[in-house]
Design a protein around this motif. Structure first.
Motif, PDB file in Angstrom:
ATOM      1  N   ALA A  64       0.821  -1.215   0.000  1.00 24.52           N
ATOM      2  CA  ALA A  64       0.000   0.000   0.000  1.00 24.52           C
ATOM      3  C   ALA A  64       0.853   1.262   0.000  1.00 24.52           C
ATOM      4  O   ALA A  64       0.324   2.368  -0.147  1.00 24.52           O
ATOM      5  N   GLY A  65       2.163   1.089   0.140  1.00 20.40           N
ATOM      6  CA  GLY A  65       3.056   2.229   0.208  1.00 20.40           C
ATOM      7  C   GLY A  65       3.640   2.370   1.598  1.00 20.40           C
ATOM      8  O   GLY A  65       3.180   1.767   2.569  1.00 20.40           O
ATOM      9  N   LEU A  96      -3.553   4.400  -0.755  1.00 25.31           N
ATOM     10  CA  LEU A  96      -2.684   3.595  -1.614  1.00 25.31           C
ATOM     11  C   LEU A  96      -1.740   4.546  -2.336  1.00 25.31           C
ATOM     12  O   LEU A  96      -2.175   5.453  -3.043  1.00 25.31           O
ATOM     13  N   GLN A  97      -0.452   4.341  -2.142  1.00 22.84           N
ATOM     14  CA  GLN A  97       0.582   5.154  -2.780  1.00 22.84           C
ATOM     15  C   GLN A  97       0.659   4.805  -4.264  1.00 22.84           C
ATOM     16  O   GLN A  97       0.659   3.625  -4.628  1.00 22.84           O
ATOM     17  N   THR A  98       0.726   5.811  -5.137  1.00 22.91           N
ATOM     18  CA  THR A  98       0.762   5.568  -6.582  1.00 22.91           C
ATOM     19  C   THR A  98       1.892   6.359  -7.234  1.00 22.91           C
ATOM     20  O   THR A  98       2.582   7.142  -6.592  1.00 22.91           O
ATOM     21  N   ASN A  99       2.019   6.179  -8.540  1.00 21.84           N
ATOM     22  CA  ASN A  99       2.987   6.954  -9.320  1.00 21.84           C
ATOM     23  C   ASN A  99       2.387   8.251  -9.838  1.00 21.84           C
ATOM     24  O   ASN A  99       3.026   8.941 -10.633  1.00 21.84           O
ATOM     25  N   GLY A 100       1.172   8.580  -9.448  1.00 18.57           N
ATOM     26  CA  GLY A 100       0.529   9.803  -9.912  1.00 18.57           C
ATOM     27  C   GLY A 100      -0.942   9.578 -10.171  1.00 18.57           C
ATOM     28  O   GLY A 100      -1.440   8.438 -10.117  1.00 18.57           O
ATOM     29  N   ALA A 101      -1.661  10.642 -10.473  1.00 21.52           N
ATOM     30  CA  ALA A 101      -3.112  10.559 -10.627  1.00 21.52           C
ATOM     31  C   ALA A 101      -3.525   9.705 -11.819  1.00 21.52           C
ATOM     32  O   ALA A 101      -4.462   8.908 -11.730  1.00 21.52           O
ATOM     33  N   ILE A 265      -4.198   7.287  -3.831  1.00 22.82           N
ATOM     34  CA  ILE A 265      -5.635   7.019  -3.926  1.00 22.82           C
ATOM     35  C   ILE A 265      -6.157   6.943  -2.501  1.00 22.82           C
ATOM     36  O   ILE A 265      -5.543   6.310  -1.638  1.00 22.82           O
ATOM     37  N   GLU A 266      -7.300   7.584  -2.272  1.00 23.87           N
ATOM     38  CA  GLU A 266      -7.982   7.470  -0.978  1.00 23.87           C
ATOM     39  C   GLU A 266      -9.344   6.834  -1.215  1.00 23.87           C
ATOM     40  O   GLU A 266     -10.130   7.300  -2.037  1.00 23.87           O
TER      41      GLU A 266
END
Length: 448
Positions: A64-65, A96-101, A265-266
């Motif tokens: 999840a980051g 959730l940690q992402t690489n961007g929107a 992401i939330e």
């Protein structure tokens, strides 16, 4: 063509607004023995590692980051979102940690929808989202457009409700930019936000809220910069009942720099769990742990919050310059979003923004301007560009008889006030006005 080209179309930050020095300082200070993290002793570099970064920064990340990053994110957001205060532990389970929107939107579309599913979109809307939807096999369908003087957005929620009630449409997802909208600049009101959430709960679809501008609302909306930085920002996630149906997508591209390639992401934990099953995460672990470590330090130092306040002041100043130039050189007037979306517009007009990057400009219908043709000519003739409204027309109309491009799309352009320096903003609008005159003159000569 003029020697220096000016783009009102590029939706990028100005290079001068990228906080290189502050970011380097924060990272360099993170290993000093005196550094203490606002998140607690266990999160301080000084108490965990003699190195510049945590050991986890170069390792496969938690799915999840980084927990440190998610707690730092809470520290950043709780000051702007009162509903979060006191709920740090539950918040980190929703991140959730992402690489961007864009990657976040793609993950949502690939996980929560199937090829052939309908995704509802605003008209106009962010054009690159179209590629994501279509590559995932989804069917973008336009939400009925708000043509009256009610409501706060481009969406006619009452018309949408009737279509849903009559089962004319059965969407899986709805995509919206609810705060400082791209391309129109408006922010969804509390009442409209509540109405939209109720529709999603009642008719069983999820709202994908692209909220990359929600921390960039102006400090004062009365055309003046006010040094009160306690203004709270809106998020669709904080509407009552939203957690069941809203998935918020966000990024550091607008509030730090696009090169950092980090976002989040939330959503409620069950949705986060579903997203964690994607093959990308199962194979590679958490996304972008190295950037997350740097950004965590930047947040903990207080420099990220300070930079956001700088951007809010700076962008409001540029917005004021741009809109004053529109009034001066194009005789444009500010109008409610529904007026700009009407069948015709008697005056050149723009939709007032309350933050973000963009202003939506519509030329008077009597001028008979095709914005796409104008923008094909303006770069070479006057060294200026903007994005024509047609770029933001995504998906199919619910009314299949409405195949023609609406006049409010045909006659409009999106202008960005974030990219150019302040002196260049007025020059760009002057050039836009000159290109408009030249375009009309050529059209008149052609008719003769």
């Amino acid at each position: 063509m003029t020697s220096n080209f000016l783009s009102l179309g590029k939706g990028h930050p100005n290079t001068s607004d990228l906080p290189y020095s502050a970011l380097i300082d924060a990272v360099n200070q993170s290993h000093q023995p005196s550094t203490q993290s606002p998140l607690g002793e266990e999160h301080s570099f000084a108490n965990s590692s003699p190195h510049l970064f945590h050991d986890e920064a170069l390792q496969y990340g938690d799915d999840a980051g980084s927990l440190r990053f998610r707690k730092a994110l809470f520290l950043l957001l709780e000051k702007q979102r009162p509903a979060l205060r006191g709920y740090r532990e539950s918040f980190v389970q929703r991140i959730l940690q992402t690489n961007g929107a864009s990657q976040g939107i793609d993950m949502i579309c690939g996980t929560l929808a199937s090829p052939g599913d309908v995704i509802l979109v605003e008209t106009p809307t962010y054009f690159y989202a179209k590629d994501i939807f279509e590559q995932r096999g989804l069917l973008p369908m336009q939400i009925p457009t708000n043509h009256d003087k009610g409501g706060s957005s481009s969406m006619d929620l009452h018309a949408l409700e009737k279509r849903l009630e009559n089962k004319e449409i059965q969407p899986r997802l709805l995509y919206t930019v609810p705060v400082c909208n791209n391309p129109m600049g408006f922010t969804l009101s509390k009442s409209d936000s509540g109405h939209l959430v109720l529709l999603a709960r009642k008719y069983g679809f999820h709202i994908v809220a692209d909220e990359v501008y929600f921390l960039l609302q102006f400090i004062n909306n009365n055309n003046g910069v006010q040094e009160d930085e306690s203004t709270e920002s809106a998020s669709l996630m904080d509407v009552e009942g939203a957690l069941d149906v809203v998935i918020s997508v966000n990024s550091f591209s607008k509030i730090l720099g696009p090169g950092i390639r980090l976002g989040w992401i939330e959503a409620k934990p069950s949705i986060i769990d579903s997203l964690l099953q994607t093959s990308v995460i199962q194979s590679g672990g958490g996304l972008n742990p190295f950037s997350a470590s740097i950004v965590s330090t930047f947040i903990e130092s207080g420099k990220q919050a300070a930079h956001i306040q700088h951007l809010r002041r700076e962008y409001q100043q540029r917005y004021n310059i741009l809109t004053q130039a529109l009034k001066t050189h194009l005789d444009a007037i500010p109008v409610h979003v529904s007026v700009a979306l009407g069948e015709s517009c008697s005056r050149t007009c723009f939709v007032p923004a309350n933050g973000g990057y963009f202003v939506w400009l519509r030329f008077a219908s009597t001028l008979k301007i095709n914005a796409e043709e104008l923008m094909e000519m303006a770069p070479s003739s006057h060294g200026v560009s903007a994005l024509p409204g047609k770029r933001f027309l995504v998906g199919h109309a619910m009314d299949k008889s409405s195949a023609a491009i609406p006049s409010f799309i045909q006659e409009s352009v999106r202008l960005c006030f974030a990219f150019l320096d302040e002196p260049d903003l007025e020059t760009a609008v002057q050039r836009l006005a000159l290109s408009l005159d030249s375009f009309r003159q050529r059209k008149n000569e052609t008719r003769q």
